[in-house]
Motif scaffolding. Structure first.
Motif, short mmCIF file in Angstrom:
data_model
loop_
_atom_site.label_atom_id
_atom_site.label_comp_id
_atom_site.label_asym_id
_atom_site.label_seq_id
_atom_site.Cartn_x
_atom_site.Cartn_y
_atom_site.Cartn_z
N PRO A 193 29.72 47.16 46.26
CA PRO A 193 28.88 48.19 45.61
C PRO A 193 29.59 48.92 44.46
N LEU A 194 30.92 49.03 44.56
CA LEU A 194 31.67 49.66 43.46
C LEU A 194 31.57 48.79 42.20
N PHE A 195 31.82 47.49 42.38
CA PHE A 195 31.77 46.59 41.22
C PHE A 195 30.35 46.54 40.64
N ASP A 216 35.22 37.15 53.91
CA ASP A 216 33.97 36.51 54.33
C ASP A 216 32.89 37.57 54.18
N TYR A 217 32.19 37.58 53.03
CA TYR A 217 31.16 38.59 52.78
C TYR A 217 29.84 38.14 53.40
N GLN A 218 29.35 38.92 54.38
CA GLN A 218 28.10 38.56 55.05
C GLN A 218 27.02 39.60 54.78
N ARG A 280 43.97 37.28 53.26
CA ARG A 280 42.81 36.46 53.67
C ARG A 280 42.40 36.82 55.09
N TYR A 281 41.09 36.95 55.28
CA TYR A 281 40.51 36.97 56.63
C TYR A 281 39.62 35.75 56.73
N ALA A 282 39.62 35.12 57.90
CA ALA A 282 38.76 33.95 58.09
C ALA A 282 38.44 33.84 59.57
N GLN A 332 42.49 57.35 43.38
CA GLN A 332 42.65 55.95 43.74
C GLN A 332 42.94 55.05 42.54
N TYR A 333 42.25 55.30 41.43
CA TYR A 333 42.33 54.34 40.33
C TYR A 333 43.09 54.85 39.12
N VAL A 334 43.11 56.16 38.89
CA VAL A 334 43.76 56.66 37.68
C VAL A 334 45.19 57.08 38.02
P1 TYD Z 1 36.75 46.56 50.57
O1 TYD Z 1 35.33 46.48 50.17
O2 TYD Z 1 37.46 47.87 50.47
O3 TYD Z 1 36.82 45.99 52.05
P2 TYD Z 1 38.12 45.62 52.96
O4 TYD Z 1 39.34 46.12 52.31
O5 TYD Z 1 37.82 46.35 54.23
O6 TYD Z 1 38.08 44.12 53.08
O7 TYD Z 1 37.58 45.48 49.74
C1 TYD Z 1 37.19 44.13 49.74
C2 TYD Z 1 38.23 43.37 48.97
O8 TYD Z 1 38.21 43.77 47.59
C3 TYD Z 1 39.64 43.63 49.45
O9 TYD Z 1 40.40 42.43 49.33
C4 TYD Z 1 40.16 44.68 48.48
C5 TYD Z 1 39.46 44.33 47.19
N1 TYD Z 1 39.16 45.46 46.29
C6 TYD Z 1 39.48 45.36 44.95
O10 TYD Z 1 40.02 44.35 44.47
N2 TYD Z 1 39.18 46.42 44.13
C7 TYD Z 1 38.59 47.55 44.61
O11 TYD Z 1 38.36 48.51 43.81
C8 TYD Z 1 38.26 47.63 45.99
C9 TYD Z 1 37.61 48.85 46.57
C10 TYD Z 1 38.56 46.55 46.80
#
Ligand code: TYD
Ligand code: NAD
Length: 340
Positions: A193-195, A216-218, A280-282, A332-334
């Motif tokens: 959702p952020l992206f 594994d995005y479900q 990696r999670y699988a 977190q990002y800046v």
């Molecule tokens: P996230 O959605 O936070 O779920 P989780 O860490 O519980 O798996 O992140 C999913 C993946 O995306 C994880 O490998 C971290 C990466 N990620 C980014 O690369 N950039 C971001 O800004 C965020 C929030 C996550």
């Protein structure tokens, strides 16, 4: 099973689960018990408003008095525990609330379940408890747990308590370990959702490190179906993995979001990696398949539905991306990028 307490039901998966239950089981009454942290939103429960089989209680699962009062008042016979602090990055910045809610809160619920001789306690856990899994391995339910973030460690702690209550007190428990969910009402601090919301606004998509981590995005409603199945047909004391069994690189997920929105790949920005980032999670999902479950959406279908939902529901996410969210985003990002 008739009167179900859904803790954390104002959050992302919990609210989807409430809508799923109300739609599918005409005889069930649902009580959401939720603290309404930054991630808990009453808007997520709007479709249930006015339904006589639905009630909402604002409360903290760490507050034993509030938990037992709700169980008593609503004659609760089943607890499904979604309530948690769920963001790995926030758990790295500050882990107090994570441990309190995810471990102590689960303990309070288990004690209440024991006192009221609840018919079923179902714990919502995560594939992150297994830790990073090198290819080509897949995690099976009996594998050792090696959680590596404060978030995943707290979820593993809760799982151990749940199992201990099954063995020691004979509490009727089940647990599901879900992979990453995507779909409606997903708080825009998580990657998809952020992206998506950043891409809609032509803002950078911050990819941690090289973006070759795999998840594994479900689709969230597939996860809800699986929880429902385990509640009705799972074996007591057992744990079930829930996912599609197929992993995607984060960078490919980001590119697909941009393609779906017709935005340029140049919006992808590599930023400092997450500390201790699990590569990696699988999951091996054969145990759940044996119960008759199969996911209805593959990754591409799930992502497309998710992106469309965010395009069509700006009313939901725009107000979130203000105030506290911006403070978090800056930290977190800046600031983090500057510090490194
Ligand atoms: P996230 O959605 O936070 O779920 P989780 O860490 O519980 O798996 O992140 C999913 C993946 O995306 C994880 O490998 C971290 C990466 N990620 C980014 O690369 N950039 C971001 O800004 C965020 C929030 C996550
Ligand atoms: P979320 O952050 O969207 O929602 C969490 C909910 O819990 C919020 O409504 C919040 O207000 C509530 N809450 C937090 N602390 C509380 C407390 N002390 N008392 C009562 N309520 C409290 O989370 P989500 O993504 O919907 O995750 C739900 C559950 O599923 C969590 O247990 C999480 O660990 C698990 N899980 C999530 C994913 C995922 O991809 N999101 C994957 C596997 C497992």
């Amino acid at each position: 099973m008739k009167n179900i307490l859904v803790t954390g039901g104002a959050g992302f998966i919990g609210s989807n689960f409430v809508h799923h239950l109300l739609g599918k089981h005409a005889g069930y009454n649902i009580v959401v018990f939720d603290k309404l942290t930054y991630a808990g939103r009453l808007e997520n429960l709007k479709p249930a408003e006015g339904n006589p089989r639905f009630a909402f209680v604002r409360g903290d699962i760490c507050d034993a008095g509030a938990v037992t009062a709700s169980i008593r008042e609503h004659s609760i016979d089943t607890i499904v525990n979604f309530a948690a602090e769920t963001h790995v990055d926030r758990s790295i910045m500050e882990s107090d609330a994570v441990v309190k809610t995810n471990v102590n809160g689960a303990h309070v619920l288990l004690e209440a379940a024991r006192e009221f001789e609840i018919e079923r306690f179902h714990q919502i856990s995560t594939d992150e408890v297994y830790g990073a899994i090198p290819a080509p391995n897949r995690s099976k339910e009996g594998d050792p747990l090696e959680p590596r973030s404060p978030y995943s460690a707290s979820k593993a702690g809760a799982e151990h308590l749940v199992y201990a209550y099954f063995v020691t007190y004979g509490l009727p428990v089940t647990t599901t370990r879900g992979s990453n969910n995507i779909g409606p009402y997903h708080y825009p601090e998580k990657a998809v959702p952020l992206f998506t919301t950043n891409a809609i606004d032509n803002q950078p998509l911050p990819i941690y490190g090289d973006g070759k981590q795999m998840r594994d995005y479900q689709y969230v409603l597939d996860h809800c179906e699986a929880i429902d199945l385990v509640l009705h047909h799972g074996q007591l004391g057992e744990i079930y993995n829930v996912g599609t069994g197929v992993e995607t690189h984060n960078i490919d997920m980001a590119r697909k979001i941009l393609d779906s929105l017709g935005k340029p790949h140049s919006l992808i920005t590599h930023v400092v990696d997450r500390a201790g980032h699990d590569r990696r999670y699988a999951l091996d999902i054969s145990k759940l398949r044996a119960l008759g479950w199969t996911p209805s959406h593959n990754f591409d279908q799930a992502l497309e539905l998710t992106v469309r939902w965010f395009v069509e529901n700006e009313w939901w996410w725009r107000p979130i991306k203000t105030g506290e969210y911006l403070d978090y985003y800056r930290k977190q990002y800046v600031e983090r990028a500057v510090a490194n």
